[in-house]
Design an enzyme around this catalytic site. Structure first.
Site, PDB file in Angstrom:
ATOM      1  N   LEU A   7       0.854  -1.190   0.000  1.00  0.00           N
ATOM      2  CA  LEU A   7       0.000   0.000   0.000  1.00  0.00           C
ATOM      3  C   LEU A   7       0.891   1.241   0.000  1.00  0.00           C
ATOM      4  CD1 LEU A   7      -2.957   0.924   0.097  1.00  0.00           C
ATOM      5  CD2 LEU A   7      -2.774   0.969   2.595  1.00  0.00           C
ATOM      6  N   VAL A  11      -3.862   5.980  -5.221  1.00  0.00           N
ATOM      7  CA  VAL A  11      -5.211   5.488  -5.480  1.00  0.00           C
ATOM      8  C   VAL A  11      -5.216   4.057  -6.004  1.00  0.00           C
ATOM      9  CG1 VAL A  11      -5.326   6.444  -7.827  1.00  0.00           C
ATOM     10  CG2 VAL A  11      -7.438   6.077  -6.534  1.00  0.00           C
ATOM     11  N   ASP A  12      -4.226   3.674  -6.818  1.00  0.00           N
ATOM     12  CA  ASP A  12      -4.227   2.335  -7.415  1.00  0.00           C
ATOM     13  C   ASP A  12      -4.127   1.239  -6.361  1.00  0.00           C
ATOM     14  OD1 ASP A  12      -4.349   3.513  -9.955  1.00  0.00           O
ATOM     15  OD2 ASP A  12      -2.174   3.633 -10.102  1.00  0.00           O
ATOM     16  N   CYS A 107      13.605  -1.983  -8.960  1.00  0.00           N
ATOM     17  CA  CYS A 107      12.837  -1.925  -7.713  1.00  0.00           C
ATOM     18  C   CYS A 107      11.851  -3.087  -7.644  1.00  0.00           C
ATOM     19  CB  CYS A 107      12.105  -0.592  -7.621  1.00  0.00           C
ATOM     20  SG  CYS A 107      11.165  -0.399  -6.086  1.00  0.00           S
ATOM     21  N   CYS A 203      10.906   7.423  -8.271  1.00  0.00           N
ATOM     22  CA  CYS A 203      10.306   7.478  -6.940  1.00  0.00           C
ATOM     23  C   CYS A 203      11.150   8.227  -5.929  1.00  0.00           C
ATOM     24  CB  CYS A 203      10.011   6.064  -6.452  1.00  0.00           C
ATOM     25  SG  CYS A 203      11.416   4.941  -6.523  1.00  0.00           S
TER      26      CYS A 203
END
Length: 375
Positions: A7, A11-12, A107, A203
């Site tokens: 998580l 939103v995805d 990643c 990221c």
């Protein structure tokens, strides 16, 4: 059946968590902390952080609110050391070599489907799940990675280096949905992240200035910008800041020797520390019809020499018809006779057999017939 979902606070993954819960899984969430933002804010030179909460901490708070809304436990785990050793170090080394890496692929390989999977297993998970726009088909003896239904968001490209054993334990709850459908589910459920903006860029860099970020870790080595025939037309800040086909940010103009056509990056000469640039018909130099790629990873089926497949040479690129030939040293030679623009060393060539993503390799050298491009 216990599933632990990554998580992120977006939103995805939020919708993925809701779908798993609605489908009756015994589900928990886990927030990964992969980058030490608190320590690196000053190093990264981000003047936009003007409050006491860094973006990563905000993401955790968003994830916590969503987990509480859905009624699942949220775990938190640090993979900072693993990320530095396997992803960020790779990222820096590729740029040192004049290449353009894709850290998201690494990643997935080393963090989300390795370190995360191992930790989830200690918590009793049968499967892990992510909010990727991809699909998996689990059969008795083998699992297949499939493109996401939303072709504009399909993220199977970024999963090309995961293994069959990793895929066997993976679920992708939003892979059968479009982005619009995901947003609608989030809004209908009044999820905290329903209107949250999608994250962009790498990221660990986020919205920061990319040049400034690299300068904090790699020394700049300015040099000349030259045309294909060797005429000096400007100076660059360091080869690592430019990628093949780039048009913006070159700062060339005002010369009476050239017209007003846009300039773009044609290649790099590492030995001379020169950035090769061009205009107009020079764009033909960006076209290649074969490449050599290394570090092959085949997820389900090994592709056959000479058989027709398609491939993507970067995320969201068009499918290109290819054939390939396996070489020694875990390398392949990829042929694309129709020609492809700006195939770039350091990026991945990802091979598809229809909807199935077979896997991929890292582009090493690029050719037009027998001529090696200076990419």
């Amino acid at each position: 059946m216990k599933v632990i979902l990554g998580l992120s606070g977006g939103v995805d993954s939020s919708v993925a968590l809701k779908l798993l819960k609605d489908q009756g899984y015994d589900v928990e969430a886990m927030f990964m902390r992969n980058w030490d933002s608190a320590t690196n804010n000053d190093i990264l030179g981000n003047p936009d952080i003007n409050d006491d909460v860094c973006p990563q901490e905000k993401d955790f708070q968003d994830a916590k609110k969503v987990a509480d809304q859905i009624g699942v436990k949220l775990n938190r785990i640090d993979f900072i050391e693993e990320y530095w050793d396997t992803v960020f170090t790779y990222f820096l080394n590729e740029y040192k070599s004049g290449r353009t890496p894709n850290p998201d692929i690494m990643c997935n390989k080393y963090i989300k489907f390795n370190a995360f999977l191992k930790h989830a297993s200690t918590l009793g998970a049968d499967y892990i799940a992510m909010g990727h726009y991809a699909r998996v088909r689990h059969e008795k003896d083998k699992s297949y990675l499939l493109r996401g239904v939303d072709s504009n968001k399909d993220q199977s490209y970024f999963l090309c280096q995961i293994s069959q054993s990793q895929l066997r334990h993976a679920l992708f709850p939003v892979g059968d949905l479009t982005k619009q459908e995901v947003r609608k589910i989030a809004k209908d459920a009044n999820l905290w992240t329903a209107d949250k903006k999608d994250s962009t860029g790498i990221c660990f860099i986020g919205e920061r200035n990319f040049h400034q970020f690299l300068k904090n870790y790699l020394p700049s080595k300015p040099g000349e910008m030259v045309t294909l025939d060797g005429k000096v037309v400007g100076h660059h800040d360091g080869l690592m800041y430019y990628t093949i086909g780039q048009r913006k940010g070159l700062g060339i103009g005002g010369s009476h020797d050239f017209d007003n056509a846009a300039w773009f990056v044609c290649g790099k000469d590492l030995e001379k520390n020169q950035l090769i640039v061009g205009q107009g018909h020079d764009s033909e130099y960006l076209i290649s019809n074969r490449c050599i790629a290394t570090d092959c990873n085949w997820i389900c089926d090994i592709p056959e020499d000479g058989k027709a497949y398609t491939a993507k040479f970067r995320y969201r690129s068009l499918d290109n018809p290819i054939t390939l030939k396996k070489l020694d040293g875990n390398r392949i030679e990829v042929f694309y006779p129709e020609g492809v623009r700006a195939v770039t060393p350091g990026q991945a060539v990802v091979v598809y057999d229809g909807e199935v993503c077979l896997g991929g390799a890292i582009i090493d050298s690029v050719y037009m017939n027998q001529e090696r491009r200076k990419y």
